[in-house]
Design an enzyme around this catalytic site. Sequence first.
Site, PDB file in Angstrom:
ATOM      1  N   TYR A 216       0.835  -1.198   0.000  1.00 30.36           N
ATOM      2  CA  TYR A 216       0.000   0.000   0.000  1.00 30.36           C
ATOM      3  C   TYR A 216       0.869   1.248   0.000  1.00 30.36           C
ATOM      4  O   TYR A 216       2.081   1.188   0.200  1.00 30.36           O
ATOM      5  CB  TYR A 216      -0.939   0.009   1.202  1.00 30.36           C
TER       6      TYR A 216
ATOM      7  N   ARG B 122       8.428   4.125  -4.681  1.00 26.21           N
ATOM      8  CA  ARG B 122       8.419   3.213  -3.527  1.00 26.21           C
ATOM      9  C   ARG B 122       7.397   2.096  -3.741  1.00 26.21           C
ATOM     10  O   ARG B 122       7.632   0.946  -3.359  1.00 26.21           O
ATOM     11  CB  ARG B 122       8.127   3.973  -2.239  1.00 26.21           C
TER      12      ARG B 122
ATOM     13  N   ARG C 274      -7.445 -21.164  -1.577  1.00 24.39           N
ATOM     14  CA  ARG C 274      -6.473 -20.749  -0.574  1.00 24.39           C
ATOM     15  C   ARG C 274      -5.256 -21.666  -0.656  1.00 24.39           C
ATOM     16  O   ARG C 274      -5.329 -22.845  -0.308  1.00 24.39           O
ATOM     17  CB  ARG C 274      -7.082 -20.801   0.839  1.00 24.39           C
TER      18      ARG C 274
ATOM     19  N   HIS D 279      -0.819 -21.220  -0.220  1.00 28.36           N
ATOM     20  CA  HIS D 279       0.286 -20.319   0.055  1.00 28.36           C
ATOM     21  C   HIS D 279       1.117 -20.029  -1.196  1.00 28.36           C
ATOM     22  O   HIS D 279       1.660 -18.931  -1.351  1.00 28.36           O
ATOM     23  CB  HIS D 279       1.208 -20.900   1.144  1.00 28.36           C
TER      24      HIS D 279
ATOM     25  N   LYS E  96       6.460  -1.838   2.038  1.00 28.59           N
ATOM     26  CA  LYS E  96       5.262  -1.222   2.630  1.00 28.59           C
ATOM     27  C   LYS E  96       4.099  -2.187   2.454  1.00 28.59           C
ATOM     28  O   LYS E  96       3.196  -1.996   1.628  1.00 28.59           O
ATOM     29  CB  LYS E  96       4.983   0.136   1.988  1.00 28.59           C
TER      30      LYS E  96
ATOM     31  N   GLU F 142      13.051   2.648  14.009  1.00 25.94           N
ATOM     32  CA  GLU F 142      12.008   3.579  13.589  1.00 25.94           C
ATOM     33  C   GLU F 142      10.863   3.488  14.566  1.00 25.94           C
ATOM     34  O   GLU F 142      10.922   2.719  15.540  1.00 25.94           O
ATOM     35  CB  GLU F 142      11.530   3.255  12.168  1.00 25.94           C
TER      36      GLU F 142
ATOM     37  N   LEU G 134      11.287   1.370   7.026  1.00 28.94           N
ATOM     38  CA  LEU G 134      10.627   1.834   5.805  1.00 28.94           C
ATOM     39  C   LEU G 134      11.364   3.049   5.245  1.00 28.94           C
ATOM     40  O   LEU G 134      11.694   3.976   5.996  1.00 28.94           O
ATOM     41  CB  LEU G 134       9.182   2.221   6.109  1.00 28.94           C
TER      42      LEU G 134
END
Length: 301
Positions: A45, A64, A113, A115, A160, A192, A216
């Site tokens: 995101y 990014r 579903r 992995h 992110k 951070e 980040l």
Amino acid sequence: MAGVEDQKSMQSGAAEIYLNGRFLPLEEATIPVMDRGFLFGDGVYEVIPCYGGRLFRLEHHLQRLDNSLHAIRMQNPLTRPEWQALLDRLTAQLPGSDQSIYLQITRGSSGKRDHAIPPQISPTVFVMTQPAIYPDATTLATGIKAVTHQDNRWLRCDIKAITLLANVLLRSEAMDRGASEAILIRDGQATEGATSNLFIVQAGELITPPKSDHLLPGITRDLVLELAQQHGLPYREQAISEAMLHSADEIWVTSSTKEVMAVVMLDHQPVGNGKPGPIYARMAGFYGEYKALLQAGQPLS
């Protein structure tokens, strides 16, 4: 990019979001329950500020985004011009205002579903904008409280990713301890905040941890360093030990939503004299000037 139905919706004044090639009201947006973002947190995101209707360092945010997508073995589903057109349309719903744009890309749904990453799958792309909520004048003037906590997240914090449960729990624990932010310690070094990047001031010099897999690469962080260079403020990128953190003259945290914020209490002890420091005051002024130029549509250096 938009069809006739989308154009009619926009003309009616209804607030819209973007989902998989369509602009539509938020309450009409749906995704499959088998979406890998829902099942695995398999996605990334971005949060992009918009000041006075003008996007904040869009190219930096999109780069990014590309980096995060590459790191999870995905390609950007949209081109730069397509992103620009999409974001321009959404921000036009709140003309001339400060906004916060949220965009999320998940790997999508393969119908089961598993992995293992499916070889052929269409991503889910979701974007919305809303009025910005930035720190109020009182908080900026008085600063915030923070606590330290062991960094118990994964080893790719430079991505992110939407998998933010560890950050949610860290921030919640900080709030339980009467603070607004948790400053994270990994192997004896401050990395951070749970929701922010970290700066300290020591003997008049601004210090921030260098970029690595453990933090980040913040867009606001980079701007602070650029502003420091432009205005002759000494700075360096260097690892910050826990001892350095606790003896710092000033501590700041930065993010797209926090902007530049002074930490005045750490682990219930005052930072410096317990008030935002003089170097912070200078940087807050530099940041405010940059923001005002952007809001006014003036050229940025």
